[in-house]
Design a protein around this motif. Structure first.
Motif, PDB file in Angstrom:
ATOM      1  N   THR A  28     -38.274   7.998   5.203  1.00  0.00           N
ATOM      2  CA  THR A  28     -36.870   8.365   5.136  1.00  0.00           C
ATOM      3  C   THR A  28     -36.340   8.565   6.536  1.00  0.00           C
ATOM      4  O   THR A  28     -37.099   8.790   7.472  1.00  0.00           O
ATOM      5  CB  THR A  28     -36.675   9.664   4.328  1.00  0.00           C
ATOM      6  OG1 THR A  28     -37.445  10.692   4.927  1.00  0.00           O
ATOM      7  CG2 THR A  28     -37.105   9.474   2.886  1.00  0.00           C
TER       8      THR A  28
ATOM      9  N   THR B 247     -34.072  13.811   8.833  1.00  0.00           N
ATOM     10  CA  THR B 247     -33.039  14.673   8.269  1.00  0.00           C
ATOM     11  C   THR B 247     -32.603  15.758   9.232  1.00  0.00           C
ATOM     12  O   THR B 247     -31.590  16.406   9.005  1.00  0.00           O
ATOM     13  CB  THR B 247     -33.547  15.337   6.979  1.00  0.00           C
ATOM     14  OG1 THR B 247     -34.726  16.078   7.294  1.00  0.00           O
ATOM     15  CG2 THR B 247     -33.845  14.307   5.920  1.00  0.00           C
TER      16      THR B 247
ATOM     17  N   ARG C 156     -29.077  14.975  10.426  1.00  0.00           N
ATOM     18  CA  ARG C 156     -28.019  14.699   9.463  1.00  0.00           C
ATOM     19  C   ARG C 156     -26.971  15.794   9.481  1.00  0.00           C
ATOM     20  O   ARG C 156     -27.289  16.969   9.532  1.00  0.00           O
ATOM     21  CB  ARG C 156     -28.578  14.585   8.061  1.00  0.00           C
ATOM     22  CG  ARG C 156     -29.182  13.256   7.802  1.00  0.00           C
ATOM     23  CD  ARG C 156     -29.438  13.086   6.351  1.00  0.00           C
ATOM     24  NE  ARG C 156     -30.132  11.822   6.152  1.00  0.00           N
ATOM     25  CZ  ARG C 156     -30.749  11.499   5.062  1.00  0.00           C
ATOM     26  NH1 ARG C 156     -30.750  12.314   4.046  1.00  0.00           N
ATOM     27  NH2 ARG C 156     -31.340  10.347   4.955  1.00  0.00           N
TER      28      ARG C 156
ATOM     29  N   THR D  80     -21.113   8.325  12.063  1.00  0.00           N
ATOM     30  CA  THR D  80     -22.329   8.589  11.296  1.00  0.00           C
ATOM     31  C   THR D  80     -23.584   8.394  12.139  1.00  0.00           C
ATOM     32  O   THR D  80     -24.538   9.165  12.016  1.00  0.00           O
ATOM     33  CB  THR D  80     -22.377   7.686  10.050  1.00  0.00           C
ATOM     34  OG1 THR D  80     -21.206   7.927   9.272  1.00  0.00           O
ATOM     35  CG2 THR D  80     -23.613   7.970   9.218  1.00  0.00           C
TER      36      THR D  80
ATOM     37  N   LYS E 285     -33.973   2.446   0.254  1.00  0.00           N
ATOM     38  CA  LYS E 285     -33.242   3.703   0.070  1.00  0.00           C
ATOM     39  C   LYS E 285     -32.663   4.201   1.393  1.00  0.00           C
ATOM     40  O   LYS E 285     -31.569   4.770   1.430  1.00  0.00           O
ATOM     41  CB  LYS E 285     -34.164   4.761  -0.533  1.00  0.00           C
ATOM     42  CG  LYS E 285     -33.474   6.078  -0.833  1.00  0.00           C
ATOM     43  CD  LYS E 285     -34.469   7.058  -1.440  1.00  0.00           C
ATOM     44  CE  LYS E 285     -33.888   8.382  -1.812  1.00  0.00           C
ATOM     45  NZ  LYS E 285     -32.897   8.963  -0.979  1.00  0.00           N
ATOM     46  N   VAL E 286     -33.369   3.963   2.492  1.00  0.00           N
ATOM     47  CA  VAL E 286     -32.902   4.420   3.806  1.00  0.00           C
ATOM     48  C   VAL E 286     -31.590   3.748   4.169  1.00  0.00           C
ATOM     49  O   VAL E 286     -30.615   4.414   4.533  1.00  0.00           O
ATOM     50  CB  VAL E 286     -33.976   4.154   4.892  1.00  0.00           C
ATOM     51  CG1 VAL E 286     -33.446   4.494   6.268  1.00  0.00           C
ATOM     52  CG2 VAL E 286     -35.240   4.917   4.586  1.00  0.00           C
TER      53      VAL E 286
ATOM     54  N   ASP F 202     -28.816   4.896   1.825  1.00  0.00           N
ATOM     55  CA  ASP F 202     -28.303   6.226   2.170  1.00  0.00           C
ATOM     56  C   ASP F 202     -27.352   6.159   3.365  1.00  0.00           C
ATOM     57  O   ASP F 202     -26.325   6.839   3.392  1.00  0.00           O
ATOM     58  CB  ASP F 202     -29.453   7.185   2.478  1.00  0.00           C
ATOM     59  CG  ASP F 202     -30.230   7.584   1.234  1.00  0.00           C
ATOM     60  OD1 ASP F 202     -29.753   7.324   0.112  1.00  0.00           O
ATOM     61  OD2 ASP F 202     -31.336   8.154   1.399  1.00  0.00           O
TER      62      ASP F 202
ATOM     63  N   ASN G 294     -24.062   4.597   2.209  1.00  0.00           N
ATOM     64  CA  ASN G 294     -23.292   5.561   1.423  1.00  0.00           C
ATOM     65  C   ASN G 294     -22.672   6.644   2.299  1.00  0.00           C
ATOM     66  O   ASN G 294     -21.543   7.072   2.064  1.00  0.00           O
ATOM     67  CB  ASN G 294     -24.163   6.182   0.338  1.00  0.00           C
ATOM     68  CG  ASN G 294     -24.499   5.190  -0.754  1.00  0.00           C
ATOM     69  OD1 ASN G 294     -23.773   4.225  -0.973  1.00  0.00           O
ATOM     70  ND2 ASN G 294     -25.618   5.407  -1.423  1.00  0.00           N
ATOM     71  N   ALA G 295     -23.404   7.100   3.325  1.00  0.00           N
ATOM     72  CA  ALA G 295     -22.858   8.104   4.236  1.00  0.00           C
ATOM     73  C   ALA G 295     -21.660   7.542   5.008  1.00  0.00           C
ATOM     74  O   ALA G 295     -20.646   8.229   5.188  1.00  0.00           O
ATOM     75  CB  ALA G 295     -23.939   8.583   5.201  1.00  0.00           C
TER      76      ALA G 295
END
Length: 180
Positions: free
Chosen positions: A30, A33, A36, A87, A157-158, A161, A164-165
Motif C-alpha cells: 500500500t 499512509t 496521507r 494530492t 488498489k494503490v 486509491d 479516487n483521492a
C-alpha cells in the motif's frame, strides 16, 4: 512513412513497458499512509499550491474554470490538474506538463520506511471532470542487502486509491469554486 514506423515502434515499446508493470503477483503493498492528508505544511495558506497562490499560470483562480479556463490556459481539466498536484505534493516532482496532462514524480522514500521508495505518474486524459479522465501509475522499489533497488509489483488498489483521492479533491475544488 519513416516517422510512422518510429512512432509505432515507440508506442509498442511503451505498451510492453506498461504491460510488464501492471502485473500483480499477490503483493498487497500500500501507499505510505504516514503522509496521507498532510498536503499543506504548517503556515502555508490552504488555497496555495506548489506553484504559489495563483497556480502554475499565475494570477487569480481563473484557471479553475471548467475546461481549463479561457484564453488557452491548461490543455486539460484544471480541477483534475490542481487536485493531482495537491494530492501528490509530498513527493518531489520530476516533470509536469499542463498542456499534455502528465505529472511525473521523482522517487520518494518516507522517513518511516527508508528501504522502500515510490514513483507516481498521473495522466489527465480529458478536459472534462470525469472519473475516467485520470489514470495513475505507481511504481515501488525495495532496497536489498546488496544496496540495489529491486522493483516490487503494486496491487491495483494503490493506483485506484490515488485516483479516487485526486477525484475527491477535484470535486471539492469544483464545489468550492462554484460556491463563490
Amino acid at each position: 512513412m519513416r516517422r510512422r514506423y518510429i512512432y509505432a515502434l515507440a508506442g509498442g515499446c511503451f505498451a510492453l513497458l506498461l504491460a510488464g508493470c501492471d502485473s500483480d503477483l499477490g503483493t498487497d503493498s500500500t501507499f505510505p499512509t504516514s503522509s496521507r492528508g498532510v498536503v499543506y505544511p504548517a503556515g502555508k495558506p490552504k488555497n496555495d499550491t506548489i506553484f504559489g497562490s495563483g497556480g502554475i499560470l499565475g494570477g487569480e483562480d481563473k484557471s479553475l474554470q471548467e475546461g481549463g479556463g479561457s484564453g488557452g490556459g491548461l490543455g486539460v481539466n484544471a480541477y483534475l490538474w490542481r487536485a493531482s498536484l495537491d494530492t501528490i505534493s509530498f513527493m518531489p516532482l520530476s516533470s509536469a506538463d499542463p498542456f499534455g496532462g502528465v505529472i511525473i514524480t521523482d522517487w520518494y522514500s518516507s522517513a518511516d520506511s527508508p528501504n522502500e521508495r515510490f514513483k507516481v505518474t498521473v495522466y489527465i486524459l480529458d478536459r472534462r471532470l470525469r472519473a475516467d479522465g485520470i489514470r495513475v501509475t505507481a511504481f515501488k522499489q525495495n532496497l536489498d542487502a546488496a544496496n540495489q533497488w529491486i522493483a516490487v509489483p503494486l496491487s491495483p488498489k494503490v493506483t485506484g486509491d490515488l485516483e479516487n483521492a485526486i477525484l475527491a479533491k477535484a470535486r471539492d475544488l469544483r464545489v468550492a469554486r462554484e460556491g463563490q
